[in-house]
Enzyme design. Structure first.
Site, PDB file in Angstrom:
ATOM      1  N   GLY A  92       8.594 -16.472  -3.981  1.00  0.00           N
ATOM      2  CA  GLY A  92       8.535 -15.510  -5.078  1.00  0.00           C
ATOM      3  C   GLY A  92       9.870 -14.854  -5.348  1.00  0.00           C
ATOM      4  O   GLY A  92      10.239 -14.595  -6.500  1.00  0.00           O
TER       5      GLY A  92
ATOM      6  N   ARG B 256      32.142  -5.291 -33.483  1.00  0.00           N
ATOM      7  CA  ARG B 256      32.526  -3.873 -33.506  1.00  0.00           C
ATOM      8  C   ARG B 256      34.052  -3.716 -33.608  1.00  0.00           C
ATOM      9  O   ARG B 256      34.792  -4.278 -32.793  1.00  0.00           O
ATOM     10  CB  ARG B 256      32.022  -3.203 -32.224  1.00  0.00           C
ATOM     11  CG  ARG B 256      32.473  -1.782 -32.021  1.00  0.00           C
ATOM     12  CD  ARG B 256      31.807  -0.841 -32.987  1.00  0.00           C
ATOM     13  NE  ARG B 256      32.143   0.540 -32.702  1.00  0.00           N
ATOM     14  CZ  ARG B 256      31.831   1.543 -33.509  1.00  0.00           C
ATOM     15  NH1 ARG B 256      31.183   1.314 -34.646  1.00  0.00           N
ATOM     16  NH2 ARG B 256      32.166   2.768 -33.183  1.00  0.00           N
TER      17      ARG B 256
ATOM     18  N   GLU C  51       0.868  -1.185   0.000  1.00  0.00           N
ATOM     19  CA  GLU C  51       0.000   0.000   0.000  1.00  0.00           C
ATOM     20  C   GLU C  51       0.900   1.229   0.000  1.00  0.00           C
ATOM     21  O   GLU C  51       2.114   1.119   0.187  1.00  0.00           O
ATOM     22  CB  GLU C  51      -0.899  -0.004   1.245  1.00  0.00           C
ATOM     23  CG  GLU C  51      -1.797  -1.239   1.307  1.00  0.00           C
ATOM     24  CD  GLU C  51      -2.723  -1.262   2.521  1.00  0.00           C
ATOM     25  OE1 GLU C  51      -2.672  -0.312   3.343  1.00  0.00           O
ATOM     26  OE2 GLU C  51      -3.493  -2.235   2.637  1.00  0.00           O
TER      27      GLU C  51
ATOM     28  N   TYR D  15      -0.063  -7.772  13.010  1.00  0.00           N
ATOM     29  CA  TYR D  15       0.048  -8.714  11.886  1.00  0.00           C
ATOM     30  C   TYR D  15      -0.919  -9.893  12.024  1.00  0.00           C
ATOM     31  O   TYR D  15      -1.272 -10.546  11.048  1.00  0.00           O
ATOM     32  CB  TYR D  15       1.500  -9.183  11.719  1.00  0.00           C
ATOM     33  CG  TYR D  15       2.006 -10.136  12.777  1.00  0.00           C
ATOM     34  CD1 TYR D  15       1.897 -11.504  12.593  1.00  0.00           C
ATOM     35  CD2 TYR D  15       2.603  -9.673  13.944  1.00  0.00           C
ATOM     36  CE1 TYR D  15       2.354 -12.395  13.553  1.00  0.00           C
ATOM     37  CE2 TYR D  15       3.063 -10.542  14.912  1.00  0.00           C
ATOM     38  CZ  TYR D  15       2.930 -11.905  14.721  1.00  0.00           C
ATOM     39  OH  TYR D  15       3.375 -12.777  15.672  1.00  0.00           O
TER      40      TYR D  15
ATOM     41  N   GLU E  28       9.398  -7.288  -4.225  1.00  0.00           N
ATOM     42  CA  GLU E  28       9.438  -8.526  -3.415  1.00  0.00           C
ATOM     43  C   GLU E  28      10.511  -8.452  -2.324  1.00  0.00           C
ATOM     44  O   GLU E  28      11.234  -9.409  -2.073  1.00  0.00           O
ATOM     45  CB  GLU E  28       9.585  -9.755  -4.313  1.00  0.00           C
ATOM     46  CG  GLU E  28       8.355  -9.908  -5.195  1.00  0.00           C
ATOM     47  CD  GLU E  28       8.068 -11.320  -5.634  1.00  0.00           C
ATOM     48  OE1 GLU E  28       8.451 -12.263  -4.931  1.00  0.00           O
ATOM     49  OE2 GLU E  28       7.438 -11.465  -6.705  1.00  0.00           O
TER      50      GLU E  28
ATOM     51  N   ASN F  72       8.704 -15.662   0.155  1.00  0.00           N
ATOM     52  CA  ASN F  72      10.001 -16.351   0.247  1.00  0.00           C
ATOM     53  C   ASN F  72      10.286 -17.112  -1.040  1.00  0.00           C
ATOM     54  O   ASN F  72      11.421 -17.174  -1.508  1.00  0.00           O
ATOM     55  CB  ASN F  72      10.015 -17.347   1.409  1.00  0.00           C
ATOM     56  CG  ASN F  72      10.212 -16.652   2.738  1.00  0.00           C
ATOM     57  OD1 ASN F  72      10.623 -15.498   2.781  1.00  0.00           O
ATOM     58  ND2 ASN F  72       9.905 -17.340   3.825  1.00  0.00           N
TER      59      ASN F  72
HETATM   60  C1  FAD Z   1       7.225  -2.187 -10.605  1.00  0.00           C
HETATM   61  C2  FAD Z   1       6.757  -2.617  -9.245  1.00  0.00           C
HETATM   62  C3  FAD Z   1       5.970  -3.750  -9.129  1.00  0.00           C
HETATM   63  C4  FAD Z   1       5.494  -4.147  -7.878  1.00  0.00           C
HETATM   64  N1  FAD Z   1       4.653  -5.213  -7.790  1.00  0.00           N
HETATM   65  C5  FAD Z   1       4.046  -5.493  -6.606  1.00  0.00           C
HETATM   66  C6  FAD Z   1       3.026  -6.474  -6.520  1.00  0.00           C
HETATM   67  O1  FAD Z   1       2.683  -7.143  -7.501  1.00  0.00           O
HETATM   68  N2  FAD Z   1       2.421  -6.671  -5.323  1.00  0.00           N
HETATM   69  C7  FAD Z   1       2.754  -5.967  -4.215  1.00  0.00           C
HETATM   70  O2  FAD Z   1       2.154  -6.203  -3.162  1.00  0.00           O
HETATM   71  N3  FAD Z   1       3.730  -5.028  -4.238  1.00  0.00           N
HETATM   72  C8  FAD Z   1       4.377  -4.771  -5.425  1.00  0.00           C
HETATM   73  N4  FAD Z   1       5.350  -3.800  -5.490  1.00  0.00           N
HETATM   74  C9  FAD Z   1       5.714  -3.065  -4.288  1.00  0.00           C
HETATM   75  C10 FAD Z   1       7.122  -3.382  -3.806  1.00  0.00           C
HETATM   76  O3  FAD Z   1       7.168  -4.660  -3.257  1.00  0.00           O
HETATM   77  C11 FAD Z   1       7.541  -2.270  -2.825  1.00  0.00           C
HETATM   78  O4  FAD Z   1       7.752  -1.109  -3.594  1.00  0.00           O
HETATM   79  C12 FAD Z   1       8.765  -2.641  -2.034  1.00  0.00           C
HETATM   80  O5  FAD Z   1       8.478  -3.649  -1.115  1.00  0.00           O
HETATM   81  C13 FAD Z   1       9.342  -1.437  -1.292  1.00  0.00           C
HETATM   82  O6  FAD Z   1       8.363  -0.768  -0.577  1.00  0.00           O
HETATM   83  P1  FAD Z   1       8.242   0.839  -0.685  1.00  0.00           P
HETATM   84  O7  FAD Z   1       8.163   1.156  -2.138  1.00  0.00           O
HETATM   85  O8  FAD Z   1       7.119   1.282   0.173  1.00  0.00           O
HETATM   86  O9  FAD Z   1       9.608   1.381  -0.146  1.00  0.00           O
HETATM   87  P2  FAD Z   1       9.977   1.638   1.394  1.00  0.00           P
HETATM   88  O10 FAD Z   1       9.588   0.459   2.220  1.00  0.00           O
HETATM   89  O11 FAD Z   1       9.465   2.973   1.808  1.00  0.00           O
HETATM   90  O12 FAD Z   1      11.564   1.671   1.305  1.00  0.00           O
HETATM   91  C14 FAD Z   1      12.274   2.833   0.876  1.00  0.00           C
HETATM   92  C15 FAD Z   1      13.762   2.586   1.131  1.00  0.00           C
HETATM   93  O13 FAD Z   1      13.982   2.421   2.538  1.00  0.00           O
HETATM   94  C16 FAD Z   1      14.681   1.212   2.773  1.00  0.00           C
HETATM   95  N5  FAD Z   1      14.216   0.625   4.036  1.00  0.00           N
HETATM   96  C17 FAD Z   1      12.933   0.484   4.473  1.00  0.00           C
HETATM   97  N6  FAD Z   1      12.913  -0.137   5.659  1.00  0.00           N
HETATM   98  C18 FAD Z   1      14.202  -0.411   5.982  1.00  0.00           C
HETATM   99  C19 FAD Z   1      14.836  -1.056   7.076  1.00  0.00           C
HETATM  100  N7  FAD Z   1      14.148  -1.560   8.106  1.00  0.00           N
HETATM  101  N8  FAD Z   1      16.208  -1.139   7.075  1.00  0.00           N
HETATM  102  C20 FAD Z   1      16.920  -0.634   6.056  1.00  0.00           C
HETATM  103  N9  FAD Z   1      16.371  -0.036   4.971  1.00  0.00           N
HETATM  104  C21 FAD Z   1      15.034   0.078   4.940  1.00  0.00           C
HETATM  105  C22 FAD Z   1      14.344   0.310   1.596  1.00  0.00           C
HETATM  106  O14 FAD Z   1      15.337  -0.692   1.406  1.00  0.00           O
HETATM  107  C23 FAD Z   1      14.280   1.316   0.455  1.00  0.00           C
HETATM  108  O15 FAD Z   1      15.551   1.522  -0.081  1.00  0.00           O
HETATM  109  C24 FAD Z   1       5.860  -3.408  -6.735  1.00  0.00           C
HETATM  110  C25 FAD Z   1       6.683  -2.285  -6.855  1.00  0.00           C
HETATM  111  C26 FAD Z   1       7.114  -1.880  -8.094  1.00  0.00           C
HETATM  112  C27 FAD Z   1       7.963  -0.634  -8.201  1.00  0.00           C
END
Ligand code: FAD
Length: 394
Positions: free
Chosen positions: A256, A282, A141, A192, A377, A254
């Site tokens: 996926g 090339r 979300e 959770y 993921e 896990n």
């Molecule tokens: C093209 C695309 C396809 C997707 N497909 C799906 C889908 O099919 N289904 C679905 O449910 N989701 C999907 N997602 C969502 C995706 O899984 C999330 O974007 C991802 O899990 C990261 O969450 P966020 O974007 O909220 O980033 P955030 O969680 O806000 O993270 C931002 C940054 O902070 C870092 N960070 C966050 N927490 C910590 C921590 N505790 N320690 C260290 N670093 C941290 C992260 O590593 C990252 O660099 C998709 C996203 C994209 C871009």
């Protein structure tokens, strides 16, 4: 002297990880041949238009690639998780957008249903998923990505059904999907332990798919918002148990992420193959640029990194198929393969010189596509967190 046991160099010797069975080789080669013949000609157009060809999706169903692990009695191929990994790898070497479509279908949606679905849900949805229905998996979300279990989509029980209200973001396949695995909480106070997984059909009352995101890479793969406004979902559409959806999410993700590792090694292989062919052709300073040791060493390093990534991915998949613990192996394979893909595709662009920077050659797209491996993921930091927890025992 320590006993060496019976030294048997024949059948008892574990097979090398990269050795495929005859059937696996045939399967992988057939998928690769299909990808080169039927997907390759459409890659540029699908990327430019950020649209997946419906005809190609139909072909993926005809070839059995959308129901790899669906049991034969439900119309699927009844094959292994490793087959899914081989398919995603082969498809991604040509187009990682098709790779992720097939990956989400098999390693997340089908997997969740096969594992957690009631007999009624399996009877109803598995034949559809094998034959014509695309699946999507909706956990993230706007406010909950890495911290996925902070989700706020609400499921309120009333009468014999649940009513879902909330929004999901970034949902792969959403534009094409007919069947959605949706995570919502039945009790926000329970944290959770309130999270529950539901099956929701396209077209359900109060459910709408939002606009497609305009992305850097994997542009043909749709990524959309989902809106639920008092959407009725039958009680029988709960996957697993009420309040145990966190288990469904953890366990499917896990697995996926091994699929995402496969997507990354596939696209890295594609880029490396293009780079090898180009550097042999090339000419600069009167000879092929592949004749310069500086270039040879860069290619050799990339090939080594890719080989290591493939070993990690294959091992994680084989562990999963043999029902051995694979949590750390899965996190390591995704982390490493995503980094390897970023390095290898970047090198491919570099070795193409100016031609690598334009869309007329395929490496530009693969470079853009690679970045997503470090994000979805579970980001790379989250994979590191999982690995650290395991090695530190915390
Ligand atoms: C093209 C695309 C396809 C997707 N497909 C799906 C889908 O099919 N289904 C679905 O449910 N989701 C999907 N997602 C969502 C995706 O899984 C999330 O974007 C991802 O899990 C990261 O969450 P966020 O974007 O909220 O980033 P955030 O969680 O806000 O993270 C931002 C940054 O902070 C870092 N960070 C966050 N927490 C910590 C921590 N505790 N320690 C260290 N670093 C941290 C992260 O590593 C990252 O660099 C998709 C996203 C994209 C871009």
């Amino acid at each position: 002297m320590i006993t060496f046991g019976t030294v048997d160099t024949g059948t008892e010797t574990p097979a090398p990880l990269t050795r495929l069975t005859e059937d696996e080789t045939l399967f992988r080669d057939s998928v690769l041949e299909f990808a080169r013949r039927e997907i390759q000609p459409l890659v540029r157009e699908m990327d430019d238009q950020a649209r997946m060809s419906r005809g190609l999706i139909g072909r993926l169903f005809e070839l059995g690639l959308m129901g790899i692990e669906i049991p034969e009695q439900h119309g699927g191929a009844g094959a292994t998780f490793f087959h899914s990994v081989l398919a995603v790898e082969a498809l991604s070497s040509v187009d990682p957008s098709i790779g992720v479509l097939v990956d989400v279908q098999n390693t997340l949606v089908v997997n969740a249903l096969v594992r957690w679905g009631s007999d009624e849900l399996k009877d109803r949805y598995l034949p559809q998923l094998a034959a014509r229905a695309v699946g999507a998996y909706a956990l993230s979300e706007a406010g909950s990505g890495s911290d996925a279990f902070a989700l706020t989509t609400r499921a309120v029980e009333s009468g014999g059904e649940f009513r879902l209200t909330g929004r999901k973001l970034w949902i792969t396949n959403a534009h094409e999907a007919d069947v959605f695995v949706v995570f919502a909480t039945v009790n926000p106070e329970a944290g959770y332990k309130g999270i529950t997984a539901f099956i929701v059909e396209k077209g359900a009352t109060g459910f709408a798919v939002g606009r497609k995101e305009d992305k850097l890479g994997i542009r043909a793969s749709s990524t959309c918002e989902l809106m639920f406004d008092d959407c009725p979902v039958p009680r029988g559409h709960v996957l697993g148990e009420i309040g145990r959806g966190y288990k469904v999410a953890i366990e499917t993700l896990n697995e996926g992420r091994i699929g995402i590792g496969a997507q990354m090694i596939g696209l890295a292989q594609g880029a490396l193959d293009h780079a090898i062919a180009y550097t042999k052709e090339r000419k600069q300073f009167g000879k092929a640029i592949a004749d310069f040791q500086g270039v040879q060493f860069q290619l050799a390093r990339a090939a080594t990194e890719l080989y290591a990534a493939r070993l990690l991915v294959y091992n994680a998949a084989r562990l999963r198929d043999s029902r051995e613990p694979f949590l750390t192996a899965a996190a390591m394979c995704k982390l490493f393969a995503a980094d390897a893909a970023e390095h290898v595709t970047s090198l491919a662009v570099q070795l193409f010189g100016g031609y690598g920077y334009v869309k007329d050659y395929p490496v530009e797209k693969l470079y853009r596509d690679a970045k997503i491996g470090q994000i979805y993921e579970g980001t790379s930091n989250l994979q590191l967190q999982t690995i650290a927890k395991q090695i530190l025992g915390s």
